[in-house]
Write a protein that holds these residues in place. Sequence first.
Motif, PDB file in Angstrom:
ATOM      1  N   UNK A 172       0.904  -1.581   0.159  1.00 16.40           N
ATOM      2  CA  UNK A 172      -0.369   0.017   0.179  1.00 16.40           C
ATOM      3  C   UNK A 172       1.044   0.967   0.014  1.00 16.40           C
ATOM      4  N   UNK A 173       1.787   1.120   0.505  1.00 11.38           N
ATOM      5  CA  UNK A 173       2.999   2.177   1.199  1.00 11.38           C
ATOM      6  C   UNK A 173       3.709   2.955  -0.242  1.00 11.38           C
ATOM      7  N   UNK A 174       4.363   1.388  -0.553  1.00  8.38           N
ATOM      8  CA  UNK A 174       4.868   1.679  -2.611  1.00  8.38           C
ATOM      9  C   UNK A 174       3.659   2.262  -3.132  1.00  8.38           C
ATOM     10  N   UNK A 175       3.645   1.606  -3.466  1.00  4.62           N
ATOM     11  CA  UNK A 175       2.286   1.973  -4.629  1.00  4.62           C
ATOM     12  C   UNK A 175       1.816   3.296  -3.649  1.00  4.62           C
ATOM     13  N   UNK A 220      12.732  -2.654   1.197  1.00  2.01           N
ATOM     14  CA  UNK A 220      12.018  -2.055   1.185  1.00  2.01           C
ATOM     15  C   UNK A 220      11.903  -0.386   1.626  1.00  2.01           C
ATOM     16  N   UNK A 221      12.548  -0.482   2.063  1.00  2.00           N
ATOM     17  CA  UNK A 221      13.666   1.437   3.344  1.00  2.00           C
ATOM     18  C   UNK A 221      14.077   1.750   1.848  1.00  2.00           C
ATOM     19  N   UNK A 227      11.286   5.782  -4.750  1.00  6.35           N
ATOM     20  CA  UNK A 227      10.463   6.723  -5.078  1.00  6.35           C
ATOM     21  C   UNK A 227      10.605   8.206  -4.429  1.00  6.35           C
ATOM     22  N   UNK A 228      10.870   8.006  -3.483  1.00  2.00           N
ATOM     23  CA  UNK A 228      10.652   9.979  -2.417  1.00  2.00           C
ATOM     24  C   UNK A 228      11.161  10.664  -3.168  1.00  2.00           C
ATOM     25  N   UNK A 249       3.867  12.091   2.492  1.00  3.84           N
ATOM     26  CA  UNK A 249       3.933  11.745   4.341  1.00  3.84           C
ATOM     27  C   UNK A 249       4.922  10.344   4.374  1.00  3.84           C
ATOM     28  N   UNK A 250       5.193  10.391   5.260  1.00  2.00           N
ATOM     29  CA  UNK A 250       6.184   9.127   6.390  1.00  2.00           C
ATOM     30  C   UNK A 250       5.297   7.830   6.146  1.00  2.00           C
ATOM     31  N   UNK A 251       5.846   6.629   6.049  1.00  2.00           N
ATOM     32  CA  UNK A 251       5.404   5.500   6.367  1.00  2.00           C
ATOM     33  C   UNK A 251       4.637   5.443   7.881  1.00  2.00           C
ATOM     34  N   UNK A 252       5.262   5.793   8.764  1.00  2.00           N
ATOM     35  CA  UNK A 252       4.193   5.167  10.086  1.00  2.00           C
ATOM     36  C   UNK A 252       3.367   6.868   9.627  1.00  2.00           C
ATOM     37  N   UNK A 253       2.862   8.143   9.421  1.00  2.00           N
ATOM     38  CA  UNK A 253       1.905   8.816   9.216  1.00  2.00           C
ATOM     39  C   UNK A 253       1.087   8.007   8.240  1.00  2.00           C
TER      40      UNK A 253
END
Length: 262
Positions: A172-175, A220-221, A227-228, A249-253
């Motif tokens: 979800x985050x990478x997409x 992952x990182x 991407x960032x 947004x950051x991953x945690x956010x």
Amino acid sequence: MPKPSIRAIQRLYAMSGNRCAFSGCTAPIIEDSPGMAGINMGEICHIRASKAGGERYDPDQTDVERHGYENLILLCRRHHKLIDSDTIEFSVAKLLAMKQEHEQLAGRPERTADRFSAKRLLDAMDRITIPDNKGTVVIVGAGSNVSIRQPRSRVTMAPLAGTIGADRDMVRYTKYLAKQYNQFASWAPHRTEKFRPAVIYANITKEFGSKLELIPEDRFDSVCAFLQQRITRTRLGRKQNAEGHRCYASFDEFLDKGKQHQ
């Protein structure tokens, strides 16, 4: 049935140092040797049993206490079976002392990646899960054959363990980052050529040697950083940065925002 929280297991995993807590054992909880990295070799064990009839069950405990960090220990499968086969030798007091000694020697601060190891351990607690089954499942005796009759339908293969595709939050985050890049990259007041959103996924494949879902989760990182960086290098990204606005947004956010909408 209640089970431990991912937060408790994340802390437990960090304090285990990714090693079985049984005295003298060096077996990994999540395999880290070349060629086998990412395979789950450990188990979440309750010091006082999680339900009546189990080893060292304490009726005075609440469900929160039973599944809390203090009542849990990570062991390899061999030693999990061993401690439950002799509850006199492996009393509550002895297991608590074993846990404390191991954590003092092996414990370390939590890392972002610990969350994914914790999720894998929690998923392993449910050995057989058949979601939305529309066929017939027949189990012929313990340790015997399992016959699955599946109606004709499309078959979807599960992602490989230890890959980004196997973890819902990673995917979800990478997409999300890829979508954010496409939104930023497509912003061009004087664009004449047609923008192609799929190109970013081809760039990921070229950079990391495989499709996004097949990239090992320990990268992952690196995928996120790639991407960032692509986002901030776009024309709109540079504009946003110059104006003091964040581009993503950051991953945690991102995860926290998702929980708020559940």
